[in-house]
Design a protein around this motif. Structure first.
Motif, PDB file in Angstrom:
ATOM      1  N   ARG A  39       0.830  -1.206   0.000  1.00  0.00           N
ATOM      2  CA  ARG A  39       0.000   0.000   0.000  1.00  0.00           C
ATOM      3  C   ARG A  39       0.860   1.249   0.000  1.00  0.00           C
ATOM      4  O   ARG A  39       0.650   2.183  -0.783  1.00  0.00           O
ATOM      5  N   GLU A  40       1.844   1.272   0.906  1.00  0.00           N
ATOM      6  CA  GLU A  40       2.699   2.454   1.020  1.00  0.00           C
ATOM      7  C   GLU A  40       3.559   2.640  -0.223  1.00  0.00           C
ATOM      8  O   GLU A  40       3.733   3.755  -0.716  1.00  0.00           O
ATOM      9  N   LEU A  41       4.092   1.532  -0.734  1.00  0.00           N
ATOM     10  CA  LEU A  41       4.926   1.631  -1.933  1.00  0.00           C
ATOM     11  C   LEU A  41       4.150   2.252  -3.090  1.00  0.00           C
ATOM     12  O   LEU A  41       4.629   3.136  -3.785  1.00  0.00           O
ATOM     13  N   LEU A  42       2.931   1.754  -3.291  1.00  0.00           N
ATOM     14  CA  LEU A  42       2.137   2.240  -4.411  1.00  0.00           C
ATOM     15  C   LEU A  42       1.725   3.688  -4.212  1.00  0.00           C
ATOM     16  O   LEU A  42       1.683   4.464  -5.157  1.00  0.00           O
ATOM     17  N   LYS A  44       3.298   6.015  -2.535  1.00  0.00           N
ATOM     18  CA  LYS A  44       4.365   7.003  -2.424  1.00  0.00           C
ATOM     19  C   LYS A  44       5.404   6.919  -3.522  1.00  0.00           C
ATOM     20  O   LYS A  44       6.402   7.619  -3.473  1.00  0.00           O
ATOM     21  N   ALA A  47       5.928  10.419  -4.990  1.00  0.00           N
ATOM     22  CA  ALA A  47       6.447  11.425  -4.057  1.00  0.00           C
ATOM     23  C   ALA A  47       7.859  11.113  -3.596  1.00  0.00           C
ATOM     24  O   ALA A  47       8.668  12.005  -3.356  1.00  0.00           O
ATOM     25  N   LEU A  48       8.181   9.831  -3.472  1.00  0.00           N
ATOM     26  CA  LEU A  48       9.515   9.476  -3.001  1.00  0.00           C
ATOM     27  C   LEU A  48      10.418   9.028  -4.143  1.00  0.00           C
ATOM     28  O   LEU A  48      11.549   8.609  -3.912  1.00  0.00           O
ATOM     29  N   PHE A  58      12.301  -3.352  -1.029  1.00  0.00           N
ATOM     30  CA  PHE A  58      11.440  -3.164   0.126  1.00  0.00           C
ATOM     31  C   PHE A  58      10.556  -4.373   0.360  1.00  0.00           C
ATOM     32  O   PHE A  58      10.338  -4.788   1.494  1.00  0.00           O
TER      33      PHE A  58
ATOM     34  N   ARG B  35      15.075   6.427   4.188  1.00  0.00           N
ATOM     35  CA  ARG B  35      14.197   6.169   3.060  1.00  0.00           C
ATOM     36  C   ARG B  35      13.236   5.055   3.411  1.00  0.00           C
ATOM     37  O   ARG B  35      12.047   5.105   3.116  1.00  0.00           O
ATOM     38  N   ARG B  36      13.780   4.039   4.041  1.00  0.00           N
ATOM     39  CA  ARG B  36      12.963   2.902   4.449  1.00  0.00           C
ATOM     40  C   ARG B  36      11.880   3.370   5.394  1.00  0.00           C
ATOM     41  O   ARG B  36      10.717   3.021   5.264  1.00  0.00           O
ATOM     42  N   ALA B  38      10.658   6.318   5.634  1.00  0.00           N
ATOM     43  CA  ALA B  38       9.705   7.148   4.900  1.00  0.00           C
ATOM     44  C   ALA B  38       8.704   6.301   4.142  1.00  0.00           C
ATOM     45  O   ALA B  38       7.537   6.677   4.005  1.00  0.00           O
ATOM     46  N   VAL B  39       9.150   5.152   3.631  1.00  0.00           N
ATOM     47  CA  VAL B  39       8.227   4.296   2.892  1.00  0.00           C
ATOM     48  C   VAL B  39       7.279   3.589   3.846  1.00  0.00           C
ATOM     49  O   VAL B  39       6.071   3.570   3.649  1.00  0.00           O
ATOM     50  N   VAL B  40       7.844   3.026   4.891  1.00  0.00           N
ATOM     51  CA  VAL B  40       7.065   2.122   5.730  1.00  0.00           C
ATOM     52  C   VAL B  40       6.036   2.849   6.592  1.00  0.00           C
ATOM     53  O   VAL B  40       4.953   2.344   6.833  1.00  0.00           O
ATOM     54  N   ARG B  41       6.358   4.055   7.035  1.00  0.00           N
ATOM     55  CA  ARG B  41       5.393   4.718   7.912  1.00  0.00           C
ATOM     56  C   ARG B  41       4.165   5.153   7.114  1.00  0.00           C
ATOM     57  O   ARG B  41       4.236   5.425   5.933  1.00  0.00           O
ATOM     58  N   THR B  42       3.055   5.203   7.797  1.00  0.00           N
ATOM     59  CA  THR B  42       1.812   5.475   7.071  1.00  0.00           C
ATOM     60  C   THR B  42       1.560   6.973   6.986  1.00  0.00           C
ATOM     61  O   THR B  42       0.491   7.472   7.288  1.00  0.00           O
ATOM     62  N   LYS B  43       2.595   7.697   6.565  1.00  0.00           N
ATOM     63  CA  LYS B  43       2.455   9.135   6.399  1.00  0.00           C
ATOM     64  C   LYS B  43       2.722   9.486   4.947  1.00  0.00           C
ATOM     65  O   LYS B  43       3.379   8.724   4.235  1.00  0.00           O
ATOM     66  N   ARG B  44       2.245  10.610   4.530  1.00  0.00           N
ATOM     67  CA  ARG B  44       2.460  10.998   3.141  1.00  0.00           C
ATOM     68  C   ARG B  44       2.951  12.416   3.045  1.00  0.00           C
ATOM     69  O   ARG B  44       2.337  13.354   3.553  1.00  0.00           O
ATOM     70  N   LEU B  45       4.070  12.544   2.346  1.00  0.00           N
ATOM     71  CA  LEU B  45       4.667  13.846   2.119  1.00  0.00           C
ATOM     72  C   LEU B  45       3.839  14.592   1.074  1.00  0.00           C
ATOM     73  O   LEU B  45       3.395  14.006   0.103  1.00  0.00           O
ATOM     74  N   ARG B  47       3.993  16.997  -1.797  1.00  0.00           N
ATOM     75  CA  ARG B  47       4.965  17.663  -2.649  1.00  0.00           C
ATOM     76  C   ARG B  47       4.304  18.529  -3.702  1.00  0.00           C
ATOM     77  O   ARG B  47       4.920  19.389  -4.297  1.00  0.00           O
ATOM     78  N   TYR B  60      10.997  17.613  -9.555  1.00  0.00           N
ATOM     79  CA  TYR B  60      11.661  16.915  -8.468  1.00  0.00           C
ATOM     80  C   TYR B  60      13.174  17.000  -8.549  1.00  0.00           C
ATOM     81  O   TYR B  60      13.880  16.549  -7.694  1.00  0.00           O
ATOM     82  N   GLU B 119      12.869  14.483  -1.008  1.00  0.00           N
ATOM     83  CA  GLU B 119      12.221  13.405  -0.266  1.00  0.00           C
ATOM     84  C   GLU B 119      12.570  13.468   1.214  1.00  0.00           C
ATOM     85  O   GLU B 119      11.941  12.802   2.025  1.00  0.00           O
ATOM     86  N   TRP B 236      -8.357   8.863   3.684  1.00  0.00           N
ATOM     87  CA  TRP B 236      -7.044   8.365   4.075  1.00  0.00           C
ATOM     88  C   TRP B 236      -6.715   8.768   5.521  1.00  0.00           C
ATOM     89  O   TRP B 236      -6.238   7.941   6.318  1.00  0.00           O
ATOM     90  N   GLN B 316      -3.734  -1.451  -6.231  1.00  0.00           N
ATOM     91  CA  GLN B 316      -3.978  -0.570  -5.098  1.00  0.00           C
ATOM     92  C   GLN B 316      -5.378  -0.736  -4.533  1.00  0.00           C
ATOM     93  O   GLN B 316      -5.567  -0.681  -3.329  1.00  0.00           O
TER      94      GLN B 316
END
Lengths: 253, 524
Positions: A39-42, A44, A47-48, A58, B35-36, B38-45, B47, B60, B119, B236, B316
């Motif tokens: 879910r997070e990979l898709l 973000k 954005a990342l 990952f 980076r890891r 940033a991906v894993v946490r359920t937050k969204r930057l 941009r 970017y 990022e 979300w 998704q």
């Protein structure tokens, strides 16, 4: 979730038969971890600025992280990075095979215990003299018992081994091998003599009792096999050898 | 003297080079770790501005370095720039004269740009420079919309960072929540909900604070709207807010007037992006709250979910839809009997949809679809027959051999459940012999014996339990031979030295009972 109920020893011993039940998981359960990462990979990847390679990393990292896996064989405890690694680990570390009878043991220590107890006449000699030779199988315990059965009891009482545990099990030979053995038994080949080296527990008992019958009333009550220089039971009196034909302790297929 | 060798001194250049290389390596490791996170946490930057706002086309890679990871030097430049931008903001806040508002907004925009450029926004630098109190001031009631927007955007990205950074936003929370109200402009409400979502994603403690400050009703109301990015962001944020582990937020949410209808409406009609976020809300509702589950089951929800599952091709969307279905089937004893009634169209369409997931190339879909099937197969005999007769079986048999371990384990549950009738009382559950015979004839036994060999206790137990079924249930006592041929005895004898007592006992019992001294004696 089932509630904890007093389980009688009998219930504990019953086989837990397959029972179809619905399985539910909490949202943060590790069962769902891979889906959460996805879910997070898709969400973000833009954005990342994630590359395909990174995403793959990952996903795989998730697998390895959640693997708090250790080798489950007693006394091993090796850390396994993944479940696939276990098979390799097992074949390289836990397949100590006996060169005499091909039985396989999970550690070299157990293999050497087996070899002493079953293929070493010197060992049997000391047993007969009353030495405590049967080592406890649990590494670090250090206790030695005087008989196979005594050691067995110790394992059950002290280390909670199942009562049906047998360190020296009758092998389960393949059909082909079983046929071969049945022939051998019928015709009694010369191999029977070398088989005498493969002492089984009951053969041992018979041996001891047979030899004791041979002794005269003057001889000491405790049996002593051979003298200091001898290795002991290298030469078994024919009378004793023929007392009981060893059972088909054939090779494992 | 000829023997003496004076040690050569390394040229200074290379030693400096070494240090630099080491620093770069260290930095790479830290960056990888961040980076890891940033991906894993359920937050969204954030941009790009909400609702298409924001004045510039965000590139970017606006420093033209090819988007390579930032090395030390660039990061410290960014931090220095952030520090001075915050100083500018401070000055702008103090300024009272003409054009004060424009000055403030311009300064805010600069801070916002620095916090959304890369990022890894310079959050720590911004906090250290004193940004937060200034931002809180900018959120005061009656402030111009642009000011609110920029300030909330800054906070969104500050909240997307580390726990200690997010916690600094505590004083801002009541204001952020207040701007979620129905009188706020949509972009402002959305940006604030994004910030709230990030804060909620931090952890249970902050979630509880947000809940106690009334975040839930406001966000819920935002989700009732028809369309637009606002609904999506609010959904979300809600999924982060209710994720527990305390179920009370989930229960509160489903009880809000209009929420259930809105959920059904969005899942039925909305585009896939919105449906995805709403589906995640359903995931948490169905996993945590019994109240929610029973309300959801009574509605059309399962039907709608099954339709989406069958029709969509977006990974998704499929993940939360599938999981919601799974949670509902697993969590509610009545789903099987009241909703998945044999003969109803939903029951006819759920299997093809699950099969589609089994056939997918995505591991998550395969695993969770198998899980759902295992729960359906744990139901009544009619349900077992339904699964048994479907196209799922050949697929499952194949997966049992070829799939990765976690999928194989779930598939094992399906197959085993198909072979055993529902347990009645305390006795040993009865076998469904023809299912067992068929599945074994199709070669499923080796797959189970493989599981017996694994280091995973649950899988090994499953394997042994299935072996027991085969030994007991195959007709004419053919079980033991089958197990032997598949190297089952060998696999079971491994357990002699296994540290798990239960497994040891199980294996020993089977070997003793079915492969005892008399085994094979009567061979032809």
């Amino acid at each position: 979730m089932a509630t904890e109920v007093e389980v009688s020893r009998e219930d504990q011993l019953k086989f837990p038969y397959w029972s179809p039940i619905r399985r539910r998981f909490d949202p943060e359960s590790s069962f769902f971890a891979a889906g959460n990462v996805e879910r997070e990979l898709l969400a973000k990847q833009v954005a990342l600025d994630l590359t395909e390679e990174e995403k793959l990393q990952f996903r795989n990292m998730e697998d390895e992280e959640s693997s708090k896996l250790y080798c489950p064989l007693v006394g091993c405890g090796a850390h396994l990075r993944s479940l696939d690694e276990f098979e390799d680990h097992y074949t390289s570390r836990h397949s100590a095979a006996c060169s005499v009878c091909s039985r396989v043991y999970p550690t070299s220590r157990l293999l050497s215990i087996h070899v002493s107890e079953v293929h070493d006449s010197f060992f049997q000699a000391k047993v007969a003299r009353g030495f405590a030779m049967y080592e406890c199988l649990v590494e670090g315990c250090g206790l030695k018992l005087k008989s196979y059965k005594g050691r067995q009891q110790h394992l059950v009482d002290k280390h909670k081994f199942p009562t049906s545990f047998e360190f020296f099990k009758k092998a389960h030979p393949s059909k082909k091998q079983r046929k071969k053995d049945q022939h051998k038994q019928a015709f009694g080949t010369k191999e029977a003599a070398s088989r005498a080296m493969q002492m089984e527990e009951d053969t041992m008992d018979n041996l001891v009792s047979a030899v004791s019958k041979l002794s005269t009333s003057d001889s000491p009550s405790s049996i002593s096999f051979g003298r200091r220089h001898n290795r002991g039971l290298t030469f078994v009196p024919r009378a004793v050898r023929q007392a009981k034909e060893p059972e088909s302790s054939a090779r494992r297929s | 003297m000829a023997d003496e060798i004076t040690p050569r001194r390394d040229p200074i250049k290379s030693s400096v080079g070494n240090v630099a290389a080491q620093r770069r390596r260290q930095h790479a490791i830290t960056v990888a770790k961040e980076r890891r996170e940033a991906v894993v946490r359920t937050k969204r930057l954030c941009r790009v501005g909400v609702g298409g706002g924001g004045d510039d086309q965000l590139t970017y890679d606006d420093d033209g370095d090819g988007g390579d990871m930032m090395i030390d030097a660039e990061q410290s430049i960014l931090e220095a720039q952030t520090c001075s931008a915050v100083q500018d903001l401070k000055l702008a806040m103090l300024f009272q004269g003409k054009g004060a508002m424009q000055k403030r907004v311009a300064a805010l925009r600069e801070v916002r740009r620095l916090l959304s450029r890369s990022e890894f926004p310079p959050i720590e630098a911004a906090i250290k420079a004193g940004a937060i109190p200034l931002l809180v001031q900018c959120l005061s009631f009656g402030s111009p919309e642009e000011q609110l927007l920029e300030a909330a955007w800054c906070m969104t990205n500050i909240a997307a960072g580390k726990p200690e950074e997010t916690k600094e936003l505590l004083p801002a929370l009541p204001l952020l929540i207040a701007h979620l109200g129905e009188k706020s402009s949509l972009p402002v409400a959305e940006q604030c909900s994004w910030a709230v979502g990030n804060v909620a994603g931090e952890g249970e403690e902050l979630r509880n604070i947000l809940l106690s400050q009334g975040a839930l009703p406001s966000l819920a109301r935002m989700m009732l709207r028809n369309k637009g990015s606002t609904v999506r962001t609010a959904a979300w944020a809600l999924s982060n807010l209710i994720k527990g582990p305390d179920p009370k937020a989930a229960t509160e949410l489903i009880r809000v007037d209009g929420v259930l209808e809105a959920i059904l409406q969005h899942l039925k009609k909305a585009d896939e992006e919105l449906a995805t976020e709403v589906a995640w809300v359903v995931v948490y509702l169905s996993a945590l709250s019994h109240v929610a589950t029973s309300m959801l089951v009574k509605s059309d929800l399962l039907q709608i979910l099954v339709e989406r599952l069958g029709m969509s091709n977006s990974l998704q969307l499929l993940i939360p839809v599938l999981r919601s279905i799974g949670n509902l089937v697993a969590g509610d004893a009545h789903v099987a009997s009241t909703v998945l009634v044999i003969g109803q169209s939903i029951t006819d369409s759920i299997l093809p949809a699950l099969i589609k997931c089994l056939e997918s190339e995505h591991r998550v879909l395969k695993k969770e679809a198998a899980w759902v099937l295992s729960n359906i197969a744990a139901g009544s005999v009619e349900h077992k027959k339904l699964v048994y007769a479907s196209e799922a079986v050949p697929l499952l048999l194949r997966l049992l051999v070829t799939a990765p371990f976690d999928i194989r384990k779930e598939v094992a549950y399906v197959i085993g459940n198909l072979c055993v009738a529902p347990s009645e009382g305390s006795g040993r559950p009865k076998l469904i012999a023809d299912h067992l015979v068929f599945l074994v004839s199709k070669g499923c036994l080796p797959g189970f014996i493989d599981l017996v060999r694994s280091a995973d206790v649950e899988a090994a137990k499953l394997g042994l339990q299935f072996i027991e079924l085969v030994l007991r249930g195959m007709p004419s006592g053919s079980g033991p031979k089958l197990v032997e041929k598949a190297d089952g005895i060998d696999a079971m004898e491994r357990f002699q030295f296994h540290e798990n007592e239960e497994l040891r006992c199980m294996a020993t019992k089977l070997v003793d009972k079915y492969f005892g001294v008399d085994y094979g004696v009567d061979d032809e």
